[in-house]
Design an enzyme around this catalytic site. Structure first.
Site, PDB file in Angstrom:
ATOM      1  N   ASP A 460      60.514  56.976   0.409  1.00  0.00           N
ATOM      2  CA  ASP A 460      61.042  57.209   1.758  1.00  0.00           C
ATOM      3  C   ASP A 460      62.564  57.347   1.724  1.00  0.00           C
ATOM      4  O   ASP A 460      63.227  56.978   0.743  1.00  0.00           O
ATOM      5  CB  ASP A 460      60.632  56.011   2.636  1.00  0.00           C
ATOM      6  CG  ASP A 460      60.549  56.343   4.111  1.00  0.00           C
ATOM      7  OD1 ASP A 460      61.033  57.413   4.516  1.00  0.00           O
ATOM      8  OD2 ASP A 460      60.004  55.500   4.860  1.00  0.00           O
ATOM      9  N   ASP A 529      56.622  61.200  11.348  1.00  0.00           N
ATOM     10  CA  ASP A 529      56.284  59.860  11.827  1.00  0.00           C
ATOM     11  C   ASP A 529      55.448  59.946  13.093  1.00  0.00           C
ATOM     12  O   ASP A 529      54.870  58.959  13.542  1.00  0.00           O
ATOM     13  CB  ASP A 529      57.561  59.063  12.125  1.00  0.00           C
ATOM     14  CG  ASP A 529      58.115  58.418  10.860  1.00  0.00           C
ATOM     15  OD1 ASP A 529      57.463  58.523   9.807  1.00  0.00           O
ATOM     16  OD2 ASP A 529      59.196  57.818  10.932  1.00  0.00           O
TER      17      ASP A 529
END
Ligand code: DGJ
Length: 703
Positions: A460, A529
C-alpha cells in the site's frame, strides 16, 4: 551526410529496413518512418497494414511556410529535440556546457535484433548518443518505444526533458482524446474531449502514478465506438511522475508525447553515463475502444509476473475490523471465510508493532506483541489448516513520526531544510532513493517474509508527495522523482526475487498506483477503496479501458449493504473476486448465498481472468443499465453480467447483443431457450428483464 542504414531486409516478419526507411508491421497494422530529404527522421505512416511496402507514403520534406515557421516546425519528426525555430512540444531537451540549451540530432546507423529496431542518433557537436529502441508486439498490434541517452564525452550535461515517444497521428486536427481522471474513492472516470490547437496535458506530479489521472490515452476521429472505428491508443509503463501531452499544432498535426514528467525534473548525465527512459506503448485498431482495450489487456496479461496463474478468491480484514485485528478475531474470521470457499486470507493494516490507528507505527514492521503474542505463526497455521493461503498488508514506503524507525532516522524521509514536513494521514514518505533506506526495508521485510509462510502481499501507499527533497544528496536534487521510483523497484524486486512464492498486489489508497510497470512486479491492483457495488460498476469500467480483469481486484463489502448480496457479488465476480466485510454480521441465508456465488465464480473465473472482455453497455453513461461480457480465447465459453441501478429513461428492458462469438457456431445462453447461431446472438436483441438493483450472470456455451 548520413551513414547508410544497414539494409537488414525482412528480419522474419515485423521489421523491414530499406535505405533510411523502416516499416514495423504487426498482425494488422504498420508503423513507418524514415529520413526525409532535409535529413530529419520523419514519421511516415501509422494505421492499417498495406499490401506492399511501396504503398506507404514517403517521408515528406515540408517547405518553409513563412519566416516565422520553418520546415522543422511543420515536420512530423519522429523524436524532435528542442532546437532551431521549432515551437512544437519537443521530446528531448538538454543543457550542454557553455549554456547551449538545444539538441541537434542526426542519424548515425540502425540495427535490428529480433523484434527490436535500434535507431542510433548523435548530436552534431556534443558527445551525446540517443538511441531510439522500437519493439514490435506483432500479435497485439502494439509498438513499444524507449530511448537511451549516453554521454560519451568528458563533460556533464543536464537532461531537462526526455519523453519515451512522440506518437504522430495522420495529419488533421479533428481528433477526440479519451483519458482517465479521478480522485481517491472515485478513480478511472472516462473523459472525452475534442482536441483543439494547443496542448492538452494529463500527468502525475505526486511521485506515484496517481488516482487523478492514469498514464493511458486513446484518440479517434470522433466516430469510433466500442466495436468499430479507428482508435490509436497507448500507455506509459512507469510508476512515478509521468506526462502525456497531446498537441495539435498550428499546422494541423496531431501528436502525443508520452514519458517521464519534465515538471521539476532534471538529470545530470555525467561522462560515461547512460539514462534509459521507461517504455511507452501504443497501438492502432479499427475495432473501436473495445478492440483497443483487448489488445492492451493481452499485452499486459502476458507481461504479468505470473501470467498463467488464476487469482485466488480472497478475504481481506480491512472493512470488517479496520485496525482491530488480533489473533483470536482473525482466526474466527478465517474460519468463516474458509467455510464459504475462500482461498486466500489476507490480514490488512493493524497487525504490526503498536499500530492501533493511523497515527503511529508505520516503519516498525514486526508483529504487535499485544495482538499477536506468539507472532503471526498461530494465525498462519490455522489459516493453512483451514485450506487457505495467508496474505499480509504492508506500507513499506511510509513512516509515522511516532515510530521507532522515525525516532532513529528522522533524516530518512523526503524533506527540505527550513520547511515543515507536511503529513498526510499522519505519515511521512521514506526517501526511497536512499540506499540505506532501501537496505533497511529489504532486510526488515525479508526477515518477516522469510519467517512466515506468506504467499500474498498487499503493498500500500497512502499519501501524495510533499517537500520532495534530499538535502544530503550532492547531485542534482530534481533527480529525486526518478530515483525514488528506481529505489522502490529495487526494494520490491529484491524481495520478489527472494520470495518467489509471493503474489503481490499494488495498492495506493485504492487505484493510485495502477500502471504497466507496476504490473510487471505486482499481478493485481486494489482498484479503489470504494467497494460500494453501484459505484464500482463505473470504476471497473474505467479501469478496464487499459487493464485486464485478472488485475482488477474486486471486493464484496458492506459499504452499500442495502444493495442485494447477488448484485454485490456479480459486480465483484466481473473482476477478481474477494470479500472484505464483517461476516459475523451476515445472516445464515446471506452466507449461503455467498457460498453459492463463490462456487459459481470458481466455474467462470478462467473466462473472466483470461478471456476477452466486451463492454456491452457502459456503466459510466449512467443510463441505469450496464453489462459486460467475457469470452474464452477459443470462443467456446463465455459469461455475461448485466446490472440495473435505477429506473432507466424510458424504462425499457435491456436489449443486449453479444460479442466475440463464432458466427456459424451454435451457442446456448443461460436464461434463454434453445441454441442459436453466434450470428443470431450477436445481431439480434436479447432482452434482459431487470428491476432496480437486480443483476444477472449468464453462462454462454458453444454446443
Ligand atoms: C488503504 C487501502 O486502500 C485500504 O484497502 C486499506 O488497506 C487501508 N489503506 C489500510 O490502512
Amino acid at each position: 551526410m548520413f551513414g547508410d542504414a544497414q539494409s537488414t531486409g525482412n528480419n522474419g516478419m515485423s521489421i523491414h529496413t530499406s535505405e533510411n526507411n523502416w516499416i514495423l508491421e504487426t498482425r494488422n497494422t504498420a508503423y513507418v518512418f524514415g529520413i526525409n530529404a532535409a535529413g530529419l527522421l520523419k514519421h511516415r505512416y501509422w494505421g492499417v497494414r498495406l499490401p506492399n511496402q511501396a504503398d506507404y507514403p514517403a517521408a515528406l520534406n515540408w517547405p518553409n511556410w513563412a519566416s516565422f515557421n520553418n520546415a522543422p516546425h511543420l515536420a512530423q519528426e519522429e523524436y524532435p529535440g528542442y532546437n532551431e525555430m521549432k515551437f512544437i512540444e519537443p521530446a528531448l531537451k538538454i543543457s550542454f556546457p557553455g549554456g547551449v540549451r538545444d539538441v541537434v540530432l542526426r542519424f548515425e546507423r540502425a540495427a535490428t535484433e529480433g523484434e527490436q529496431l535500434y535507431i542510433h542518433l548523435r548530436d552534431t557537436y556534443f558527445h551525446l548518443n540517443v538511441t531510439l529502441i522500437y519493439t514490435v508486439h506483432a500479435a497485439e498490434d502494439i509498438i513499444e518505444r524507449t530511448v537511451t541517452l549516453s554521454n560519451f564525452g568528458d563533460q556533464p550535461m543536464t537532461i531537462e526533458r526526455v519523453f519515451s515517444a512522440q506518437w504522430h497521428l495522420p495529419y488533421g486536427d479533428q481528433y477526440r482524446f479519451t483519458h482517465l481522471s479521478g480522485r481517491w474513492f472515485d478513480e478511472f472516470k472516462i473523459q472525452q474531449e475534442n482536441l483543439k490547437p494547443g496542448v492538452k496535458v494529463i500527468e502525475s506530479r505526486r511521485i506515484n502514478t496517481s488516482h487523478h489521472a492514469n498514464p493511458w490515452f486513446a484518440l479517434d476521429r470522433g466516430g469510433a465506438d466500442e466495436d468499430q472505428g479507428e482508435v490509436w491508443f497507448g500507455a506509459l509503463s512507469w510508476s512515478g511522475n509521468w506526462k502525456i501531452a497531446a498537441e495539435v499544432t498550428d499546422f494541423a498535426s496531431t501528436r502525443v508525447n508520452v514519458g517521464l514528467n519534465d515538471w521539476d525534473f532534471a538529470w545530470a548525465l555525467k561522462p560515461g553515463e547512460t539514462f534509459n527512459t521507461p517504455s511507452a506503448f501504443a497501438g492502432y485498431t479499427v475495432e473501436g475502444f473495445g478492440g483497443a482495450s483487448r489488445r492492451l489487456h493481452d499485452l499486459i496479461r502476458g507481461r504479468l509476473p505470473n501470467p498463467k496463474t488464476p487469482h485466488r478468491i480472497h478475504y481481506n480484514s480491512w472493512e470488517a475490523v479496520f485496525f482491530n485485528v488480533d489473533v483470536q478475531s482473525q482466526i474466527a474470521a478465517a474460519e468463516m471465510a474458509a467455510g464459504l470457499g475462500i482461498e486466500l486470507f489476507v490480514m490488512d493494516d493493524g497487525w504490526f508493532h503498536k499500530r492501533d490507528d493511523d497515527h503511529a507505527a508505520l516503519g516498525d514492521w514486526w508483529p504487535d506483541e499485544r495482538k499477536f503474542p506468539d507472532g503471526l505463526k498461530p494465525l498462519i497455521d490455522r489459516v493453512k489448516a483451514l485450506g487457505m493461503d495467508f496474505g499480509l498488508w504492508l506500507e513499506p514506503e511510509m513512516v509515522n513520526k511516532n515510530s521507532d524507525l522515525y525516532r532513529a532516522h528522522p533524516d530518512w524521509v523526503l524533506h527540505y531544510p527550513h520547511r515543515e514536513r507536511t503529513e498526510g494521514r499522519n505519515q511521512l514518505i521514506l526517501n526511497m532513493a536512499r540506499q540505506d533506506v532501501q537496505d533497511y526495508l529489504i532486510e526488515k521485510l525479508d526477515g518477516l517474509l522469510g519467517a512466515n509462510d506468506i504467499t500474498f502481499i498487499k503493498w500500500d501507499m497512502n499519501r501524495s508527495v510533499s517537500e520532495a527533497g534530499w538535502p544530503e544528496y550532492e547531485g542534482e536534487q530534481r533527480e529525486i522523482w526518478v530515483r525514488y521510483v528506481q529505489g522502490l523497484y529495487r526494494v520490491w524486486n529484491t524481495l520478489k526475487e527472494r520470495h518467489p512464492k509471493i503474489l503481490w498486489q499494488s495498492c495506493s489508497g485504492g487505484g493510485g498506483r495502477a500502471d504497466m510497470d507496476i504490473l510487471k512486479i505486482a499481478d493485481e491492483i486494489h482498484v479503489s477503496d470504494n467497494t460500494g457495488a453501484a459505484a464500482r460498476l463505473g470504476i471497473q469500467e474505467g479501469f478496464s479501458m487499459a487493464y485486464p480483469a485478472i488485475t482488477m481486484e474486486a471486493q464484496v463489502s458492506d459499504m452499500e449493504a442495502p444493495i442485494p448480496v447477488a448484485f454485490r457479488f456479480h459486480v465483484a465476480m466481473s473482476g477478481m473476486l474477494g470479500m472484505s466485510c464483517d461476516l459475523t454480521k451476515w445472516s445464515a441465508a446471506e452466507l449461503d448465498e455467498a457460498r453459492k456465488w463463490i462456487a459459481v465464480y470458481k466455474e467462470i473465473r478462467s473466462i473472466v481472468q483470461f478471456g476477452d472482455q466486451y463492454r456491452l453497455r457502459p456503466a459510466q453513461a449512467g443510463s441505469g443499465y450496464s453489462a459486460v461480457q467475457y469470452m474464452s480465447k477459443d470462443k467456446a465459453e463465455g459469461v455475461v453480467f448485466a446490472f440495473r441501478t435505477h429506473i432507466p429513461d424510458p424504462a425499457n428492458p435491456l436489449a443486449l447483443r453479444l460479442r466475440g462469438l463464432e458466427a456459424e457456431a451454435q451457442y446456448t445462453v443461460e436464461g434463454f431457450e434453445g441454441a442459436r447461431s453466434g450470428q443470431a446472438w450477436m445481431h439480434s436483441d436479447n432482452l434482459f428483464m431487470l428491476k432496480n438493483f437486480e443483476s444477472t450472470v449468464r453462462k454462454i456455451k458453444r454446443v
